[in-house]
Every structure is written in structure tokens, then in C-alpha cells.
Design a protein around this motif. Structure first.
Motif, PDB file in Angstrom:
ATOM      1  N   ILE A   1       0.824  -0.939  -0.023  1.00  0.00           N
ATOM      2  CA  ILE A   1      -0.202   0.049  -0.158  1.00  0.00           C
ATOM      3  C   ILE A   1       0.959   1.247   0.084  1.00  0.00           C
ATOM      4  N   ILE A   2       0.671   2.150  -1.059  1.00  0.00           N
ATOM      5  CA  ILE A   2       1.715   3.427  -0.974  1.00  0.00           C
ATOM      6  C   ILE A   2       0.876   4.426  -0.802  1.00  0.00           C
ATOM      7  N   VAL A   3       1.397   5.278   0.431  1.00  0.00           N
ATOM      8  CA  VAL A   3       0.677   6.312   1.097  1.00  0.00           C
ATOM      9  C   VAL A   3       1.602   7.494   0.859  1.00  0.00           C
ATOM     10  N   SER A   4       0.996   8.551   0.643  1.00  0.00           N
ATOM     11  CA  SER A   4       1.755   9.692   0.574  1.00  0.00           C
ATOM     12  C   SER A   4       2.182  10.468   1.834  1.00  0.00           C
ATOM     13  N   THR A   5       3.143  11.047   2.033  1.00  0.00           N
ATOM     14  CA  THR A   5       3.730  11.739   3.401  1.00  0.00           C
ATOM     15  C   THR A   5       4.196  13.235   3.294  1.00  0.00           C
ATOM     16  N   TYR A   6       4.110  14.012   4.341  1.00  0.00           N
ATOM     17  CA  TYR A   6       4.601  15.357   4.505  1.00  0.00           C
ATOM     18  C   TYR A   6       5.646  15.406   5.433  1.00  0.00           C
ATOM     19  N   PHE A   7       6.469  16.376   5.597  1.00  0.00           N
ATOM     20  CA  PHE A   7       7.255  16.675   6.414  1.00  0.00           C
ATOM     21  C   PHE A   7       6.798  17.420   7.506  1.00  0.00           C
ATOM     22  N   SER A   8       6.727  16.549   8.851  1.00  0.00           N
ATOM     23  CA  SER A   8       5.927  17.288   9.853  1.00  0.00           C
ATOM     24  C   SER A   8       6.798  17.653  11.085  1.00  0.00           C
ATOM     25  N   ALA A   9       8.283  17.305  10.994  1.00  0.00           N
ATOM     26  CA  ALA A   9       8.972  17.591  12.082  1.00  0.00           C
ATOM     27  C   ALA A   9      10.266  17.410  11.847  1.00  0.00           C
ATOM     28  N   ILE A  10      11.048  17.781  12.657  1.00  0.00           N
ATOM     29  CA  ILE A  10      12.634  17.581  12.557  1.00  0.00           C
ATOM     30  C   ILE A  10      13.166  16.237  13.404  1.00  0.00           C
ATOM     31  N   ASP A  11      13.496  15.252  12.927  1.00  0.00           N
ATOM     32  CA  ASP A  11      13.839  14.098  13.536  1.00  0.00           C
ATOM     33  C   ASP A  11      15.095  13.493  13.418  1.00  0.00           C
ATOM     34  N   THR A  12      16.341  14.114  14.203  1.00  0.00           N
ATOM     35  CA  THR A  12      17.684  13.720  13.925  1.00  0.00           C
ATOM     36  C   THR A  12      18.085  12.362  14.071  1.00  0.00           C
ATOM     37  N   ASN A  13      17.107  11.262  14.501  1.00  0.00           N
ATOM     38  CA  ASN A  13      17.501  10.025  14.734  1.00  0.00           C
ATOM     39  C   ASN A  13      17.080   9.274  13.352  1.00  0.00           C
TER      40      ASN A  13
END
Length: 302
Positions: A104-116
Motif C-alpha cells: 500500500i503506497i501512502v503519501s507523506t509530508y514533512f511534519s517535524a525534524i527528527d535527527t534520529n
């Protein structure tokens, strides 16, 4: 470290044509059930089917066009559509033995910085799309074509373990997605011998654009694969983890024996690094990593 911020909404207000659907045509409610089915039963399927899913180039182009349009619709030019998360999922029709797995292919958006995370960012899923977009006009095409491992080839060169296979070209690139075809063959061969552990894998939008930019291709094939024991990545644990290998394909042969042959060439990976990766804001954040063969969940999830 995870730095949250207020989620941004898309400029365009909700319209009657809006649908909550995955990029490959699965309604969000059904997608959730299929993902849950896979996660709850994957441990009992100790020999999952060796398979791949192929999507034609026209569908890939429409998918990229929709994501770019939605990227422009966000209020913020940084915190916007940034890629896709591909989930492993299982059909609800089978709940024991060897599962009927799919993607299942789902679109995403950049919601926060995560340095991990390898990309330095947290990517949040979203399913709301314009149901009238050309991408959703052909549901059979966007669901892709599943190929199970067989004794005869249909262009799926990564299943070929012969000693006279195509030369393994080393592109010698800084593209973080790149792996040699030799390593890819090992990973594909390694799949199906144990129960699956990975839930999903994230890829950035720039990689899809690099595939779409190449006019020689006729599609993209997504192989189910598994990293070998001891395999390493600078920014995430990949040893013995399941993954997806994305391979471009080109038309091969004549009808009725035509197929979609895996296309091993350095042009796409070099084009990606030059046009997208080296200029991508996510990969220049302080403390962010540069290796991104696809971010694996459960380490990096929605």
C-alpha cells in the motif's frame, strides 16, 4: 531528537471530490485493516511468498504529478509533501498459513525534524486526495501487477542467480539510495526464508521524480527483499531486516512474449543525486544523516 510543530494544512479547502485513498487505489479504511492484518499475522508466516509489484510508467508519472501538485498546495514550502511510505499489507481473505501479501503506497509530508531518522525528518502519512485526479481514473493500473517468483523469467533479472548474468556495474555515486545489482540479488534471494519483520519503508519524492524523468523506462518494479545478517547502514539498523528494492524497467521482447526487463544503468541514480538529493533541504539539516536506502519501520514510522 524529535521536534514537533503545529501541523500545516493544505491551502485548498476540502471539496466534495476529496477522497481518503492510498496512491495505489486502496480506501483508507481498507488500507488500515490490511496493514493491521499483516502486522498481527506476519510472525506466523515463516516462508512469505517471494514476489514483486510492477507499476507502469504512465501511472508513475501521474503519481509524481499529483504529489508535486499537492506539495505546491501546502502553506509552507518546507513542511509539505516529501515522499511516499510503502506499507507491507495482507489480504483480509486469508488469516493463516502463507499470507497473501501486497503493498500500500501512502503519501507523506514533512511534519517535524527528527535527527534520529536518516533523512533528518519525521514523515506523516496523509490519504486525502482529489478523487477526480487522473491518477485515480484507472484503478487496475495503480494497484500494480503482482509477480510471484517462478522458474522462468519475465524480465525480473534480480531473481536470476546464474553465473552469466549481466555485469554488476558499480556506479560509484554518492546517491544514498544506490545499491549494486549484486547486493540487490543477494537481498532478493534472502527473502522468504523467515517471517517478515519490517512494517513499511519510506522513500523521498526526489527519487520518484528521477524515475519519472527518464523517458526510456516503461515502469518500476518493487521487489520484496531482506538485508543479510550483518548488513549495515550508518543511520539505521538494517541487519536481517526486510526491505523493498525499487528497480526501473524497460520494454523487452515482442508481443505476445513482451515483458518488462529490469534496467540496470547509472543514469537514474546519477540524475537523482544531481537534481534532487544534493539540493534537498532535508539532507542538509544539522545532525541529519546522509544514508537513506529507504527508512525502515519499526525504526522510522508514521
Amino acid at each position: 531528537m524529535f521536534i514537533p510543530f503545529l501541523l500545516l494544512i493544505i491551502k485548498a479547502s476540502a471539496q466534495n471530490s476529496d477522497e481518503f485513498i492510498s496512491l495505489n487505489g486502496i480506501q483508507q479504511s481498507d488500507a488500515g485493516k490490511m496493514i493491521t492484518q499483516y502486522n498481527s499475522l506476519k510472525n506466523q508466516d515463516t516462508h512469505p511468498n517471494r514476489q514483486s509489484v510492477w507499476i507502469n510508467k504512465a501511472t508513475l508519472d501521474l503519481m509524481v504529478a499529483l504529489l508535486l501538485k499537492e506539495q505546491q498546495a501546502f502553506e509552507d514550502t518546507v513542511h509539505c509533501t516529501d515522499g511516499i511510505r510503502i506499507y507491507f499489507a495482507s489480504s483480509l481473505s486469508k488469516s493463516s498459513g502463507r499470507l497473501n501479501n501486497s503493498l500500500i503506497i501512502v503519501s507523506t509530508y514533512f511534519s517535524a525534524i527528527d535527527t534520529n531518522a536518516p533523512s533528518g525528518a519525521h514523515h506523516t502519512d496523509y490519504y486525502n486526495h482529489d478523487g477526480q485526479d487522473p491518477l485515480f481514473k484507472n484503478l487496475n493500473a495503480i494497484k500494480g501487477r503482482v509477480y510471484r517468483k517462478t522458474f522462468y523469467g519475465r524480465g525480473e533479472i534480480l531473481y536470476d542467480t546464474c553465473t552469466n548474468c549481466e555485469t554488476d556495474i558499480d556506479c560509484k555515486t554518492d546517491d544514498p539510495h544506490y545499491i549494486t545489482s549484486g547486493k540487490a540479488k543477494k537481498m532478493v534471494s534472502n527473502f522468504g526464508q523467515k517471517a517478515m519483520t519490517t512494517n513499511s519503508e519510506w522513500f523521498d519524492l526526489g527519487l520518484l521524480q528521477a524515475f519519472a524523468d527518464n523517458k526510456q523506462l516503461d515502469g518500476i518494479r518493487m521487489y520484496f527483499s531482506r538485508h543479510t545478517v550483518g548488513d549495515t547502514s550508518p543511520h539505521q539498523d538494517v541487519s536481517d531486516k526486510d526491505a523493498l528494492i525499487l528497480v526501473p524497467t524497460e520494454p523487452h521482447g515482442m508481443w505476445p512474449f513482451a515483458d518488462h526487463k529490469d534496467f540496470f544503468d547509472c543514469s537514474i541514480t546519477n540524475d537523482y543525486f544531481k537534481k534532487y538529493y544534493s539540493k534537498h533541504h532535508l539532507f542538509n539539516l544539522a545532525g541529519a544523516g546522509g544514508e537513506d536506502n529507504g527508512e525502515l519501520c519499526p525504526s522510522n514510522c508514521n
